[in-house]
Design a protein around this motif. Sequence first.
Motif, short mmCIF file in Angstrom:
data_model
loop_
_atom_site.label_atom_id
_atom_site.label_comp_id
_atom_site.label_asym_id
_atom_site.label_seq_id
_atom_site.Cartn_x
_atom_site.Cartn_y
_atom_site.Cartn_z
N ALA A 78 0.83 -1.20 0.00
CA ALA A 78 0.00 0.00 0.00
C ALA A 78 0.86 1.25 0.00
O ALA A 78 0.52 2.25 -0.65
N CYS A 79 1.99 1.21 0.72
CA CYS A 79 2.93 2.34 0.70
C CYS A 79 3.44 2.58 -0.71
O CYS A 79 3.49 3.72 -1.20
N HIS A 80 3.83 1.50 -1.38
CA HIS A 80 4.37 1.60 -2.73
C HIS A 80 3.33 2.14 -3.71
O HIS A 80 3.66 2.93 -4.61
N MET A 81 2.09 1.75 -3.54
CA MET A 81 1.03 2.16 -4.46
C MET A 81 0.59 3.60 -4.24
O MET A 81 -0.18 4.15 -5.03
N GLU A 97 4.17 8.38 -7.83
CA GLU A 97 5.63 8.34 -7.71
C GLU A 97 6.19 7.00 -8.17
O GLU A 97 7.23 6.95 -8.83
N ALA A 98 5.53 5.88 -7.82
CA ALA A 98 5.98 4.57 -8.29
C ALA A 98 5.86 4.53 -9.80
O ALA A 98 4.94 5.09 -10.40
N LEU A 99 6.79 3.85 -10.44
CA LEU A 99 6.85 3.86 -11.90
C LEU A 99 5.79 2.97 -12.54
O LEU A 99 5.50 3.11 -13.72
N GLY A 100 5.22 2.05 -11.76
CA GLY A 100 4.28 1.11 -12.35
C GLY A 100 5.04 -0.03 -13.01
O GLY A 100 6.26 0.01 -13.17
N SER A 101 4.32 -1.06 -13.41
CA SER A 101 4.94 -2.20 -14.07
C SER A 101 3.90 -2.85 -14.96
O SER A 101 2.83 -2.28 -15.18
N SER A 102 4.20 -4.04 -15.44
CA SER A 102 3.25 -4.73 -16.30
C SER A 102 2.06 -5.28 -15.52
O SER A 102 1.15 -5.87 -16.11
N LYS A 141 -0.84 0.60 -21.97
CA LYS A 141 0.35 -0.19 -22.29
C LYS A 141 1.05 -0.70 -21.03
O LYS A 141 1.80 -1.67 -21.09
N ILE A 142 0.80 -0.05 -19.91
CA ILE A 142 1.42 -0.50 -18.65
C ILE A 142 0.84 -1.83 -18.21
O ILE A 142 1.56 -2.71 -17.73
N LEU A 143 -0.47 -2.01 -18.42
CA LEU A 143 -1.16 -3.18 -17.87
C LEU A 143 -1.37 -4.32 -18.85
O LEU A 143 -1.81 -5.39 -18.45
N CYS A 144 -1.07 -4.12 -20.11
CA CYS A 144 -1.56 -5.06 -21.13
C CYS A 144 -0.76 -6.34 -21.24
O CYS A 144 -1.14 -7.24 -22.00
N GLN A 145 0.40 -6.45 -20.56
CA GLN A 145 1.21 -7.67 -20.62
C GLN A 145 1.62 -8.02 -22.06
O GLN A 145 1.79 -9.18 -22.40
N GLY A 146 1.77 -7.00 -22.88
CA GLY A 146 2.17 -7.23 -24.27
C GLY A 146 1.09 -7.81 -25.15
O GLY A 146 1.37 -8.21 -26.29
N GLN A 147 -0.15 -7.84 -24.67
CA GLN A 147 -1.26 -8.39 -25.45
C GLN A 147 -1.94 -7.25 -26.20
O GLN A 147 -2.58 -6.38 -25.60
N ASP A 148 -1.83 -7.24 -27.51
CA ASP A 148 -2.30 -6.11 -28.32
C ASP A 148 -3.80 -5.86 -28.17
O ASP A 148 -4.23 -4.71 -28.03
N GLU A 149 -4.61 -6.92 -28.22
CA GLU A 149 -6.05 -6.73 -28.14
C GLU A 149 -6.48 -6.27 -26.75
O GLU A 149 -7.38 -5.45 -26.61
N LEU A 150 -5.80 -6.78 -25.73
CA LEU A 150 -6.08 -6.30 -24.37
C LEU A 150 -5.69 -4.84 -24.24
O LEU A 150 -6.44 -4.04 -23.65
#
Length: 338
Positions: A78-81, A97-102, A141-150
């Motif tokens: 929760a701190c990180h988010m 502040e956190a950069l985010g990830s996939s 693009k941060i959340l899509c896990q490289g899935q184009d349609e998603l």
Amino acid sequence: MRVVIPSLSTSKALSFCQELPNFDRDDTYYFDISNVTNYEPLPMLLVAAAIRQFRKDRLLAPWQTQLQYADNSNFQYACHMGFFQSAGFPEGKAPGEALGSSTYIPLTKISIRELQQQAFESGEFIDQGEIIEKEAKRLSKILCQGQDELQRLLQYLLREAIRNIPEHAETDDVWLCGQYWHNRDLAEIAILDEGIGIFKSISRNHVHRTYISSNEDALRWALKPGVSVAFIPSRGQLSNDPWANSGYGLYMISEICKLTDGWFTLASGDNCIRVYPNNTSACPVHYNGTALGIRIKPSKIEKCQSIIDEARSTGEIMARTIKTAFKEASTPSKGLLF
């Protein structure tokens, strides 16, 4: 006074938001999150906003609200988010502040006005709709896990959720958060504003005031296709602006959630509507603004545009039965523009 924050699932967060304004007045409030074991996007946004509103309504100084916690992995997440700082506590990272990830987008506050200013300063003379589309594309693009349609579907959902806020909520500020649970086959996006709320927004149109008499009515009608504050009897969508509102945004989002075996949550004022694939339910809440929770199952997405087309087609057929609705979705509501 001790205020226990429950496990941050959506149903418990909604209950907490309803109960918080009713706490007795005291000199100091201790918000206890010691037993919280999960933090989900919509509950984090809602509870943080409820605490911000609680502080504001009671004119509380920073030292009058303190955090009680057990320093464990859940607390560190929760701190990180950025959850705690978004609620006004000093612990953890600042929102965004956190950069985010996939797998996640941290609690983030964006200003559409600032995005416009940044575009102008960089020499881009584009309208607000395109700016929101670009931001939705970046976030998806941060959340899509490289899935184009998603990625395309997340971009569409983000765009449709965000683009009505400046026009209808009377605010340019948007809070958002996202999470991808690969092991649960779920992606969630939560979006929240602290504007005037759906009832006040839709009631600005005298046509809708004649049959919408309660906050819950307003939410249910806002989920119907074509129902918009911009509707004028005997007139179609006369504007040449491709971004002109057609009242399909919330309907399209909720229908896409159903088609992908997810759920949609809409909270505003004293009511919440939750849309599931086979049913819709209502529950009380207290939130001065509008909050959206969007969950979809990535495994259900084969072709993004096919899902959008199916939702739009059903909506336009339904809109023909509603006298006070636009009969055709706007160009953006029909799909992505880029």
